[in-house]
Design a protein around this motif. Structure first.
Motif, PDB file in Angstrom:
ATOM      1  N   GLU A  18       0.723  -1.277  -0.174  1.00  0.00           N
ATOM      2  CA  GLU A  18       0.169  -0.117  -0.206  1.00  0.00           C
ATOM      3  C   GLU A  18       0.757   1.412  -0.002  1.00  0.00           C
ATOM      4  N   LYS A  19       1.968   1.418   0.966  1.00  0.00           N
ATOM      5  CA  LYS A  19       2.470   2.230   0.940  1.00  0.00           C
ATOM      6  C   LYS A  19       3.705   2.648  -0.157  1.00  0.00           C
ATOM      7  N   THR A  20       4.448   0.965  -0.788  1.00  0.00           N
ATOM      8  CA  THR A  20       4.672   1.682  -2.276  1.00  0.00           C
ATOM      9  C   THR A  20       4.131   1.625  -3.581  1.00  0.00           C
ATOM     10  N   GLN A  21       2.569   1.742  -3.577  1.00  0.00           N
ATOM     11  CA  GLN A  21       2.308   1.816  -4.641  1.00  0.00           C
ATOM     12  C   GLN A  21       1.888   3.124  -5.870  1.00  0.00           C
ATOM     13  N   ASN A  22       2.523   4.460  -5.004  1.00  0.00           N
ATOM     14  CA  ASN A  22       2.424   5.315  -5.721  1.00  0.00           C
ATOM     15  C   ASN A  22       3.810   5.929  -5.559  1.00  0.00           C
ATOM     16  N   GLY A  23       4.672   5.529  -6.478  1.00  0.00           N
ATOM     17  CA  GLY A  23       6.005   6.334  -6.206  1.00  0.00           C
ATOM     18  C   GLY A  23       7.062   5.780  -5.276  1.00  0.00           C
ATOM     19  N   THR A  24       7.757   4.990  -5.889  1.00  0.00           N
ATOM     20  CA  THR A  24       9.221   4.131  -4.602  1.00  0.00           C
ATOM     21  C   THR A  24      10.019   4.545  -5.352  1.00  0.00           C
ATOM     22  N   GLU A  25      10.893   4.445  -4.476  1.00  0.00           N
ATOM     23  CA  GLU A  25      12.080   5.014  -5.070  1.00  0.00           C
ATOM     24  C   GLU A  25      13.435   4.537  -3.508  1.00  0.00           C
ATOM     25  N   VAL A  26      14.428   3.496  -4.802  1.00  0.00           N
ATOM     26  CA  VAL A  26      15.223   2.647  -3.796  1.00  0.00           C
ATOM     27  C   VAL A  26      16.632   3.772  -3.763  1.00  0.00           C
ATOM     28  N   TYR A  27      16.797   3.532  -2.804  1.00  0.00           N
ATOM     29  CA  TYR A  27      18.515   4.236  -2.674  1.00  0.00           C
ATOM     30  C   TYR A  27      19.658   3.358  -2.672  1.00  0.00           C
ATOM     31  N   TYR A  28      19.155   1.896  -1.628  1.00  0.00           N
ATOM     32  CA  TYR A  28      20.300   1.778  -2.631  1.00  0.00           C
ATOM     33  C   TYR A  28      20.144  -0.265  -1.987  1.00  0.00           C
ATOM     34  N   GLU A  29      20.831  -1.595  -2.839  1.00  0.00           N
ATOM     35  CA  GLU A  29      20.637  -2.905  -1.923  1.00  0.00           C
ATOM     36  C   GLU A  29      22.457  -2.888  -2.289  1.00  0.00           C
TER      37      GLU A  29
END
Length: 96
Positions: A18-29
């Motif tokens: 629910e919290k990531t369905q409208n714009g997700t930003e991955v900072y690092y893996e």
């Protein structure tokens, strides 16, 4: 002496979706840990995914900023130590 930080809470998968369905930003893996954020109703929420266990954790903004600063500065050993110290190592699940 380093102060012991609170352990992150596990985020239910439905909450993460629910919290990531409208714009997700991955900072690092790094080392099978991923820091990302999602935007829901104008509120940014941070998560850390532990691919070792498949669990997703809520991460406060201050910790997310700290992790990102460590990653960007190349201080990955401290990053790994801080991330691992903030997750619940004794979490077990039983399936019936």
């Amino acid at each position: 002496m380093m102060k012991k930080e609170a352990v992150f809470t596990i985020a239910p998968f439905e909450t993460y979706l629910e919290k990531t369905q409208n714009g997700t930003e991955v900072y690092y893996e790094y080392e099978k840990y991923e820091l990302l954020s999602g935007n829901h109703n104008g509120e940014e929420t941070y998560f850390m995914i532990d691919y070792h266990t498949g669990l997703t954790y809520h991460v406060d903004k201050h910790s997310a900023d700290r992790f990102l600063a460590l990653y960007e500065s190349g201080n990955v050993q401290s990053l790994l130590e801080e991330m691992v110290s903030r997750i619940t190592p004794s979490t077990t699940h039983t399936y019936s």
